[in-house]
Design a protein around this motif. Structure first.
Motif, PDB file in Angstrom:
ATOM      1  N   LYS A  24       0.823  -1.209   0.000  1.00 37.63           N
ATOM      2  CA  LYS A  24       0.000   0.000   0.000  1.00 37.63           C
ATOM      3  C   LYS A  24       0.859   1.262   0.000  1.00 37.63           C
ATOM      4  CE  LYS A  24      -4.024  -2.042   2.323  1.00 37.63           C
ATOM      5  NZ  LYS A  24      -4.869  -2.039   3.549  1.00 37.63           N
ATOM      6  N   LEU A  25       1.953   1.236   0.764  1.00 36.67           N
ATOM      7  CA  LEU A  25       2.850   2.394   0.811  1.00 36.67           C
ATOM      8  C   LEU A  25       3.515   2.634  -0.544  1.00 36.67           C
ATOM      9  CD1 LEU A  25       4.542   1.935   4.304  1.00 36.67           C
ATOM     10  CD2 LEU A  25       2.935   3.729   3.632  1.00 36.67           C
ATOM     11  N   LEU A  26       3.943   1.552  -1.198  1.00 32.63           N
ATOM     12  CA  LEU A  26       4.560   1.698  -2.513  1.00 32.63           C
ATOM     13  C   LEU A  26       3.559   2.223  -3.529  1.00 32.63           C
ATOM     14  CD1 LEU A  26       6.696  -1.570  -2.646  1.00 32.63           C
ATOM     15  CD2 LEU A  26       7.565   0.774  -2.567  1.00 32.63           C
ATOM     16  N   LEU A  27       2.321   1.755  -3.427  1.00 38.04           N
ATOM     17  CA  LEU A  27       1.277   2.233  -4.331  1.00 38.04           C
ATOM     18  C   LEU A  27       1.020   3.722  -4.125  1.00 38.04           C
ATOM     19  CD1 LEU A  27      -0.706   1.076  -6.462  1.00 38.04           C
ATOM     20  CD2 LEU A  27      -2.388   0.892  -4.627  1.00 38.04           C
ATOM     21  N   GLU A  28       0.917   4.127  -2.869  1.00 35.49           N
ATOM     22  CA  GLU A  28       0.694   5.540  -2.562  1.00 35.49           C
ATOM     23  C   GLU A  28       1.879   6.397  -3.004  1.00 35.49           C
ATOM     24  OE1 GLU A  28      -0.111   8.441   1.319  1.00 35.49           O
ATOM     25  OE2 GLU A  28      -0.210   6.260   1.530  1.00 35.49           O
ATOM     26  N   HIS A  29       3.087   5.888  -2.753  1.00 38.77           N
ATOM     27  CA  HIS A  29       4.286   6.612  -3.177  1.00 38.77           C
ATOM     28  C   HIS A  29       4.299   6.803  -4.693  1.00 38.77           C
ATOM     29  CE1 HIS A  29       8.396   7.983  -3.362  1.00 38.77           C
ATOM     30  NE2 HIS A  29       8.780   6.921  -4.047  1.00 38.77           N
ATOM     31  N   HIS A  69       1.684   6.893  -6.696  1.00 42.43           N
ATOM     32  CA  HIS A  69       0.665   7.886  -7.048  1.00 42.43           C
ATOM     33  C   HIS A  69       1.184   9.307  -6.826  1.00 42.43           C
ATOM     34  CE1 HIS A  69      -2.819   4.802  -6.437  1.00 42.43           C
ATOM     35  NE2 HIS A  69      -2.340   4.792  -7.669  1.00 42.43           N
ATOM     36  N   GLN A  70       1.916   9.496  -5.733  1.00 43.33           N
ATOM     37  CA  GLN A  70       2.470  10.820  -5.453  1.00 43.33           C
ATOM     38  C   GLN A  70       3.502  11.225  -6.496  1.00 43.33           C
ATOM     39  OE1 GLN A  70       3.918  10.527  -1.421  1.00 43.33           O
ATOM     40  NE2 GLN A  70       1.873  10.714  -0.520  1.00 43.33           N
ATOM     41  N   ALA A 120       4.805  14.528 -11.188  1.00 38.19           N
ATOM     42  CA  ALA A 120       5.288  14.587 -12.565  1.00 38.19           C
ATOM     43  C   ALA A 120       4.266  15.266 -13.477  1.00 38.19           C
ATOM     44  CB  ALA A 120       5.604  13.186 -13.067  1.00 38.19           C
ATOM     45  N   LYS A 121       2.987  14.929 -13.303  1.00 35.49           N
ATOM     46  CA  LYS A 121       1.954  15.552 -14.129  1.00 35.49           C
ATOM     47  C   LYS A 121       1.867  17.045 -13.852  1.00 35.49           C
ATOM     48  CE  LYS A 121      -2.880  15.196 -15.552  1.00 35.49           C
ATOM     49  NZ  LYS A 121      -4.137  14.411 -15.431  1.00 35.49           N
ATOM     50  N   ARG A 122       1.953  17.418 -12.581  1.00 38.58           N
ATOM     51  CA  ARG A 122       1.943  18.843 -12.236  1.00 38.58           C
ATOM     52  C   ARG A 122       3.095  19.580 -12.916  1.00 38.58           C
ATOM     53  NH1 ARG A 122       4.609  22.194  -9.620  1.00 38.58           N
ATOM     54  NH2 ARG A 122       6.088  20.611  -8.929  1.00 38.58           N
TER      55      ARG A 122
END
Length: 283
Positions: free
Chosen positions: A74-79, A81-82, A87-89
């Motif tokens: 879950k932490l890797l998934l959240e990381h 996403h961040q 990157a998109k920003r």
């Protein structure tokens, strides 16, 4: 429609990868996909620590390990996403690119890239990955990607500046002749002066093949310089690049000539590690 696909991770090259991918996306008028891969080896913390302990303790330990795996996943998934959000920003704030997609996959990096190969126009990666934060070594999987992915790959060091000129490492082979055709036609290099550089002897054969390259590029609207340089491939090419302040190098991968052979083994490593500017690998 084929995409520019940028491999996003937590390495120091991430910002440069995003900048170079946005530059390429804009010039190619191609959609940009930001890709983050959670590799299985990173997602699992489980080890065989149950060998000589009792059954009850072993079951309890296995439960705790399973919980730890789930939390880490879950932490890797959240990381991830961040990283993708950041990157998109960066793309939206610092470029004119608006068609930006984000994708996250689980599995091996190379297999993920191969699965997306049919929709890839250009792949953009850093020259080193998240595990090589000091920038002194290329990413451990990069050579495998170069061998197996059959799309152009733009490798970017930790900083990116829009190239004002480009050079092609040329040997007159079928592979590098295709590189000439790409340079002549691709909007990626539209309007940029092109240097075509051979490493070897100033023979009539080499001069003739350089004349062909010059004519093809001039027909594509490019200002063209040609050169034959002596010496070992890597230092000779980079010395020419430095002397002429060229912002990007282009080269073909694999084969039997001196130029193409350096994309195998230790010479590959030396060439990429010595590159201070983006390096576009043609397949």
């Amino acid at each position: 429609m084929s995409n520019v696909i940028a491999c996003i991770d937590g390495s120091s090259a991430m910002a440069a990868v995003v900048e170079s991918a946005a530059w390429a996306s804009s010039r190619l008028t191609a959609p940009l996909t930001l890709l983050h891969v959670i590799e299985e080896g990173h997602a699992s913390a489980r080890q065989d620590m149950t060998g000589n302990i009792g059954l009850g303790s072993r079951e309890k330990l296995l439960e705790e390990l399973a919980e730890l795996d789930a939390k880490k996943g879950k932490l890797l998934l959240e990381h991830g996403h961040q990283l993708l959000d950041e990157a998109k920003r960066q793309v939206l704030e610092k470029s004119q690119v608006t068609d930006v997609a984000m994708r996250q996959r689980h599995g091996e990096l190379v297999e993920s890239l191969l699965a997306l190969e049919h929709e890839t126009r250009l792949l953009v990666m850093g020259t080193h990955g998240e595990d090589h934060g000091d920038g002194s070594h290329i990413g451990s999987q990069l050579e495998t990607v170069l061998r197996r992915v059959h799309k152009p790959i733009l490798l970017t060091p930790d900083t990116f500046a829009e190239p004002q000129s480009v050079m092609l490492a040329y040997d007159g082979s079928a592979s590098t002749k295709k590189g000439i055709e790409l340079l002549a036609k691709s909007p990626l290099f539209s309007g940029l002066p092109v240097h075509v550089v051979m490493v070897g002897a100033e023979s009539d054969t080499n001069k003739a093949t350089l004349e062909w390259a010059r004519d093809a590029l001039q027909q594509g609207g490019h200002q063209v310089e040609t050169a034959i340089v002596a010496g070992d491939v890597e230092p000779a090419l980079h010395q020419y690049q430095d002397n002429n302040d060229i912002g990007m190098m282009v080269m073909g991968a694999y084969g039997h000539s001196k130029i193409r052979q350096f994309l195998v083994g230790s010479t590959t490593t030396a060439m990429i590690e010595a590159s201070k500017t983006p390096l576009l690998i043609l397949r």
